[in-house]
Write a protein that holds these residues in place. Structure first.
Motif, PDB file in Angstrom:
ATOM      1  N   ARG A 185       0.838  -1.197   0.000  1.00  0.00           N
ATOM      2  CA  ARG A 185       0.000   0.000   0.000  1.00  0.00           C
ATOM      3  C   ARG A 185       0.876   1.251   0.000  1.00  0.00           C
ATOM      4  O   ARG A 185       1.829   1.360   0.779  1.00  0.00           O
ATOM      5  CB  ARG A 185      -0.907   0.021   1.230  1.00  0.00           C
ATOM      6  CG  ARG A 185      -2.001  -1.035   1.224  1.00  0.00           C
ATOM      7  CD  ARG A 185      -3.008  -0.791   0.111  1.00  0.00           C
ATOM      8  NE  ARG A 185      -4.310  -1.377   0.437  1.00  0.00           N
ATOM      9  CZ  ARG A 185      -5.359  -1.325  -0.359  1.00  0.00           C
ATOM     10  NH1 ARG A 185      -5.269  -0.731  -1.532  1.00  0.00           N
ATOM     11  NH2 ARG A 185      -6.505  -1.876   0.002  1.00  0.00           N
TER      12      ARG A 185
ATOM     13  N   TYR B  53       0.252   4.250   1.050  1.00  0.00           N
ATOM     14  CA  TYR B  53       0.230   5.025   2.294  1.00  0.00           C
ATOM     15  C   TYR B  53       1.166   4.425   3.332  1.00  0.00           C
ATOM     16  O   TYR B  53       1.772   5.152   4.127  1.00  0.00           O
ATOM     17  CB  TYR B  53      -1.193   5.153   2.845  1.00  0.00           C
ATOM     18  CG  TYR B  53      -1.892   3.853   3.184  1.00  0.00           C
ATOM     19  CD1 TYR B  53      -1.643   3.179   4.370  1.00  0.00           C
ATOM     20  CD2 TYR B  53      -2.821   3.305   2.305  1.00  0.00           C
ATOM     21  CE1 TYR B  53      -2.285   1.989   4.677  1.00  0.00           C
ATOM     22  CE2 TYR B  53      -3.480   2.117   2.606  1.00  0.00           C
ATOM     23  CZ  TYR B  53      -3.206   1.468   3.791  1.00  0.00           C
ATOM     24  OH  TYR B  53      -3.846   0.283   4.093  1.00  0.00           O
TER      25      TYR B  53
ATOM     26  N   GLU C 262       4.706   5.410   2.242  1.00  0.00           N
ATOM     27  CA  GLU C 262       4.951   6.834   2.480  1.00  0.00           C
ATOM     28  C   GLU C 262       5.138   7.119   3.964  1.00  0.00           C
ATOM     29  O   GLU C 262       5.977   7.939   4.348  1.00  0.00           O
ATOM     30  CB  GLU C 262       3.793   7.664   1.923  1.00  0.00           C
ATOM     31  CG  GLU C 262       4.072   9.146   1.873  1.00  0.00           C
ATOM     32  CD  GLU C 262       2.984   9.936   1.175  1.00  0.00           C
ATOM     33  OE1 GLU C 262       3.045  11.176   1.222  1.00  0.00           O
ATOM     34  OE2 GLU C 262       2.073   9.319   0.587  1.00  0.00           O
TER      35      GLU C 262
ATOM     36  N   VAL D 224       0.374  11.340   7.253  1.00  0.00           N
ATOM     37  CA  VAL D 224       0.313  11.158   5.801  1.00  0.00           C
ATOM     38  C   VAL D 224      -1.149  10.974   5.405  1.00  0.00           C
ATOM     39  O   VAL D 224      -1.848  10.138   5.985  1.00  0.00           O
ATOM     40  CB  VAL D 224       1.118   9.914   5.362  1.00  0.00           C
ATOM     41  CG1 VAL D 224       0.828   9.575   3.901  1.00  0.00           C
ATOM     42  CG2 VAL D 224       2.602  10.129   5.582  1.00  0.00           C
TER      43      VAL D 224
ATOM     44  N   GLY E 273      -3.157   9.618   2.457  1.00  0.00           N
ATOM     45  CA  GLY E 273      -2.988   8.868   1.223  1.00  0.00           C
ATOM     46  C   GLY E 273      -4.120   9.114   0.249  1.00  0.00           C
ATOM     47  O   GLY E 273      -5.153   9.694   0.600  1.00  0.00           O
TER      48      GLY E 273
ATOM     49  N   VAL F 259      -3.142   3.589  11.022  1.00  0.00           N
ATOM     50  CA  VAL F 259      -3.912   4.095   9.887  1.00  0.00           C
ATOM     51  C   VAL F 259      -5.366   4.297  10.295  1.00  0.00           C
ATOM     52  O   VAL F 259      -6.033   3.354  10.735  1.00  0.00           O
ATOM     53  CB  VAL F 259      -3.861   3.120   8.687  1.00  0.00           C
ATOM     54  CG1 VAL F 259      -4.618   3.709   7.493  1.00  0.00           C
ATOM     55  CG2 VAL F 259      -2.424   2.798   8.308  1.00  0.00           C
TER      56      VAL F 259
END
Length: 207
Positions: free
Chosen positions: A67, A69, A72, A80, A82, A107
């Motif tokens: 993924r 995200y 990153e 972040v 995404g 996340v």
């Protein structure tokens, strides 16, 4: 953004202090209730393996290392945001808000349309949320519009370093009114696009 960041920080404390996965799940589920528009809070290890999911227990054996995200977040300090993705198990679209703390990546799974500032006075507008760092579209409504992404791409030079603005542009064979403002909650620009008659006074031809 503040609520998501605070929730992630709280989740980091919980995962470091609790050793029973069921209790971690219960606490993550409680935390996510306080984030507007959030569907879940995920915890991913340094290799991309899903460790905890506030939405489902027991957690499914998912590898999220591919993924964008996650990648990153590994190389970025702080939050972040995404681009919109489709959930591996739910099949539903979401926007990930990710942050790496220690060896774990947290996340927040956000419903895409929470990020879009729909204009009440413009019921026939396309509305989109654009990331300020690179002017890429995070999400848009209605989602089926295939013209707006290309239009926004051509507008990048005009959006750069401007938090608010408006233009009447010609794109392809049509004329559009474009209005953008900075989101009060996220590092995003909210952009509304509305079709005009061909006789409207055009300020910029972006073809």
């Amino acid at each position: 953004m503040f609520a998501a960041d605070q929730a992630i920080n709280a989740a980091a404390i919980i995962t470091s202090s609790l050793r029973v996965n069921r209790l971690v799940h219960t606490e993550l589920n409680r935390i996510v209730q306080g984030i507007p528009g959030a569907r879940a809070l995920l915890v991913i290890d340094e290799k991309g393996k899903l460790l905890h999911d506030s939405y489902k227990y027991p957690v499914l054996p998912l590898d999220l290392s591919d993924r964008s995200y996650f990648k990153e977040a590994l190389s970025t300090e702080g939050i972040v945001i995404g681009e919109q993705v489709i959930g591996r198990t739910s099949g539903a679209p979401f926007v990930p808000i990710a942050k790496r703390i220690g060896e774990l990546t947290f996340v927040v799974v956000i419903s895409p349309y929470v990020l879009v500032d729909l204009q009440n006075e413009c019921g026939d507008c396309w509305s989109s949320a654009v990331r300020k760092s690179d002017n890429n579209i995070i999400t848009m409504f209605p989602p089926e519009g295939d013209l707006v992404p290309g239009l926004v791409l051509q507008l990048k030079p005009y959006l750069k370093n401007k938090d608010t603005g408006s233009l009447v542009v010609r794109y392809k064979h049509s004329v559009f009114s474009v209005v953008w403002t900075k989101s009060a909650e996220f590092p995003l620009l909210n952009i509304s696009v509305r079709g005009l008659t061909d006789s409207a006074a055009v300020e910029v031809d972006i073809n």
